[in-house]
Design an enzyme around this catalytic site. Structure first.
Site, mmCIF file in Angstrom:
data_model
loop_
_atom_site.group_PDB
_atom_site.id
_atom_site.type_symbol
_atom_site.label_atom_id
_atom_site.label_comp_id
_atom_site.label_asym_id
_atom_site.label_seq_id
_atom_site.Cartn_x
_atom_site.Cartn_y
_atom_site.Cartn_z
ATOM 1 C CG ASP A 165 8.409 5.027 12.556
ATOM 2 O OD1 ASP A 165 9.067 4.803 13.562
ATOM 3 O OD2 ASP A 165 7.230 5.224 12.799
ATOM 4 C CG ASP B 155 6.128 2.941 15.571
ATOM 5 O OD1 ASP B 155 7.146 3.053 16.591
ATOM 6 O OD2 ASP B 155 5.605 3.896 15.387
#
Length: 798
Positions: free
Chosen positions: A697, A498
């Protein structure tokens, strides 16, 4: 179905892998019970459905198998009791607690002695129960810690070993008389006397070796076999045959007995030597837990009713005001309510530079206050603190099983009966064919087979490496949730990162503001004040510095992955991406060149529209972490493909990726679509590690082969991630993969050596080429060597 409960029980009496397997199999047959028994840690980790079983049934099942469940004892001082009814009320309340085996309250001494099962309940739970009953308890004698208990058991082993060595040495000396050649050493006649040898061998056989008989009886009673069966069979055969030979001398003084008292006594002594060194080495495998526990402060300075007082850490409660002076450890997690200082958080986050703390900042228990005075409000105490959570993760990981251990469990489960069969066949072949009628030689061969085959090393091969590996990881700020994740990480060949908060610092700042109407910033800051997004925080912080006066929000909603919309003063406010503006028919093409220019600089462009008209552009930059480039370079050198996923547009994403050396970029990705990227990579045959913050996430972390959560010690993403990287250093990713590789290599070495001893040793013994005492020494050495090899992981450089 009711919610499952988790407990960890310390099991006593296990001697080898067969014991652990037997307990595990029986517990797993119980309705609603899922158990994992770890020989190296002497613990059973159990999940159970309380609507189907209770902890007492589980304990009884363990005890019926012939093993024990260890208890702890604590003495408490109790305030507030006024009569016998008070003492009775507390006693009854404590005895009803799950995990408390006995509680005795004494009114005269205002004390209570409580015996409880560690892992089912704790001292904190007991003190909380007393508080709920309307009284106040505190620990009188500080609870003996885990290391103290191990030290006491080690001393007991030392005492037994010393007695065994003293009694066995004269018998060992008599072995010289059996040498095929004269070595010239004197051999006193009395030393060869069968009754003198019986006098020395008997205490070793039945006092020192008593636990082997008890263990063998328990195993056979439950229709299983373990190491104790092999040792008891082998030494008993030598002892009782020697006793028979000694008895034959009574009627015939000229008879020359063939004595093997030295074999039985020396064998037991050698097994004890092995067990002692094994315990010594196993103690070192749990040093990581001891180090973590030692980080905790022992007491805290609390301010109650305007007075400062020192209290034990266990007595700090949520809401307490705590004073932390320079050089003191912060006792619990909380928020600074006054003062300013620098706090060394290296023991939790791994970051060596002290962090400045002021009013409103969060502090973590066990970190060190360096220079100023801080007053904090306790918000997380006891089992809820960051350090307690880290300790819990490490303990659970050390107690868990890696999939590779299933092979060792399967082998050890059938191993002992096969060995007994081989010993019986060897005895018969030697007695009837190789050396007809020579009972002593046939026994000697059978005893050697039984002793060389003890499966201790096989049972220790995997768990010791897992314990050392997870402990080594914890010291580096890498927390593996279980042994299966430590094993699985070495297979990773693709890492998906990420961007925000992972590759970058996650603390963006406003760098450019282009206003096409004077009040644009007022509306933008007011609208973003309701958002939790890092970019929103950057805009609000910028607004505060510009002394923007906030306007009241009439409506607010977040548009996931695109931006926000709000209503202020009756005006419609839109803040977000190009895509959002195009969807809402806001014209932006006039300023496209400026936006592209900012994005090429790696900045995220936020477009502000008021009542359908573009009112301004706000550019925000999130700087790359110092460690990101080095970590990504290391991963690529390890042969691992690196990908980055972000909600940013393609230009901004590529600018950041180019800066850190990432070739594969997924831009303008919604959080829920990151899981699809993981799946796409998996379909290409890749084993994927997803690295993110563990909240936005979560779907991708769950979908990945290994989910790695970036977080500080105060915000570890325990539930979603398989591995938590304490602190934000990306260099922990290659370290985690390298540690997994080294641990798996170590486990394979252990399994090889454990099986090598038995594979080579059993046929050698069966062919009569191995003296029983040498077989005992080899067996002891195999266990010690496996544990010693696991300890080499502590010196691995990551």
């Amino acid at each position: 179905m009711s919610e499952q409960k988790h407990v960890t029980l310390r099991v006593t009496g296990m001697t080898c892998a067969a014991c652990a397997n037997r307990i595990e199999k029986v517990l797993n047959k119980m309705d609603g019970v899922e158990a994992n028994v770890n020989l190296a840690m002497e613990k059973a980790t159990i999940k159970y459905d309380p609507s189907k079983q209770n902890i007492a049934d589980i304990e009884m099942k363990i005890e019926n198998l012939g093993y024990g469940v260890a208890t702890e004892k604590v003495t408490l001082d109790i305030e507030g009791m006024t009569c016998a009814a008070c003492a009775t009320r507390i006693e009854k309340g404590l005895n009803r607690m799950e995990g408390v085996t006995s509680a005795a309250v004494n009114l005269a001494t205002n004390s209570a002695v409580v015996e409880y099962k560690e892992g089912v309940t704790s001292v904190e739970d007991i003190l909380e129960k007393i508080k709920k009953l309307g009284y106040r308890g505190q620990i009188r004698n500080e609870e003996q810690d885990h290391a103290g208990r191990k030290e006491e058991r080690l001393k007991q082993k030392q005492r037994q070993l010393a007695i065994s060595i003293i009694l066995s040495l004269p018998l060992l000396y008599t072995m010289l008389a059996h040498m095929p050649f004269d070595i010239g050493l004197p051999m006193p006649h009395w030393l060869m006397n069968p009754w003198f040898q019986l006098l020395l061998a008997t205490p070793v056989q039945f006092y020192i070796g008593g636990p082997f008989y008890v263990g063998a009886y328990r195993a056979l009673r439950n229709k299983s076999a373990n190491m104790d069966v092999l040792v008891a069979l082998g030494t008993s055969a030598a002892y009782f045959y020697s006793l028979y030979e000694a008895w034959r001398t009574l009627g015939n003084p000229d008879y020359m007995p063939r004595l093997y008292f030295e074999t039985s006594a020396v064998l037991i002594t050698l097994v004890l030597v092995g067990k002692y060194f094994e315990a010594l080495a196993k103690g070192r495998t749990t040093e990581a837990i001891s180090k973590l526990v030692s980080l905790q402060a022992k007491e805290a300075t609390v301010i109650r009713n305007g007075e400062e007082m020192k209290v034990p850490l266990e007595e700090v409660v949520i809401g307490d005001t705590i004073l932390v002076k320079p050089g003191e450890k912060i006792p619990v997690d909380g928020t600074v309510i006054s003062g300013a200082s620098s706090v060394d958080e290296s023991m939790i986050t791994g970051e060596s530079i002290p962090v400045d703390k002021k009013e409103g900042d969060y502090v973590i228990g066990a970190t060190m206050n360096t220079n100023g005075v801080l007053t904090i409000r306790a918000e997380k105490v006891g089992k809820d603190t960051a350090l307690a959570n880290i300790i819990k993760i490490v303990e659970e990981a050390q107690g868990s099983k890696a999939p590779i251990q299933r092979m060792a469990d399967t082998i050890s489960g059938i191993f002992v009966p096969i060995v007994v069969g081989i010993a019986v066949v060897s005895f018969l072949i030697w007695y009837f064919f190789v050396a007809p009628g020579d009972l002593a030689k046939a026994l000697e061969v059978a005893i050697a087979v039984l002793v060389i085959a003890c499966p201790c090393a096989l049972g220790l091969a995997t768990p010791t490496s897992i314990m050392v590996g997870t402990g080594k990881g914890a010291e580096q700020g890498i927390l593996f949730k279980g042994g299966e994740y430590l094993e699985g990480t070495h297979k990773i060949n693709a890492v998906l990162l990420d961007k925000t908060g992972t590759v970058t610092k996650g603390k963006p700042e406003v760098t450019d503001v282009l206003a096409f109407r004077e009040d644009m910033l007022d509306y933008a800051v007011s609208a973003e004040s309701a958002s939790e997004h890092p970019l929103a925080h950057a805009i609000v912080e910028y607004g505060k510095k510009q002394a923007i006066s906030m306007k009241p929000l009439e409506h607010f909603s977040a548009i996931t992955g695109h931006g926000i919309e709000a209503v202020i003063d009756g005006k419609s406010i839109l803040i977000g991406t190009r895509k959002l503006m195009k969807e809402r028919s806001v014209a932006i093409s006039v300023h496209e060149d400026k936006m592209v220019e900012l994005e090429k600089q790696g900045k995220t462009v936020m477009l502000v529209a008021i009542d359908g008209q573009l009112a301004g552009i706000i550019a925000v930059a999130d700087t790359v972490k110092e460690s990101s480039k080095e970590a990504i370079q290391t991963l690529k050198q390890m042969g691992i493909d690196v990908y980055m996923a972000t909600g940013d547009n393609q230009r901004t994403a590529e600018a950041i990726a180019n800066e850190v050396g990432i070739e594969h970029v997924y831009a303008e990705v919604l959080p829920e679509n990151k899981a699809n990227i993981v799946e796409e990579l998996q379909k290409q045959g890749k084993r994927v590690a997803m690295v993110g913050d563990g909240i936005n996430d979560a779907p991708a972390l769950a979908k990945a082969d290994i989910g790695m959560a970036i977080g500080t010690g105060a915000d570890v993403a325990i539930e979603t991630a398989d591995v938590t990287l304490v602190g934000g250093d990306l260099r922990h990713i290659p370290k985690a993969i390298e540690l997994s590789r080294q641990t798996m290599k170590n486990i394979r070495q252990n399994l090889f050596w454990a099986l090598f001893y038995n594979t080579i040793g059993i046929p050698v013994a069966a062919f009569g080429l191995l003296e029983p005492w040498i077989a005992g020494a080899a067996m002891a050495f195999s266990s010690v060597s496996v544990v010693a090899n696991a300890l080499r992981l502590k010196r691995v450089k990551l």
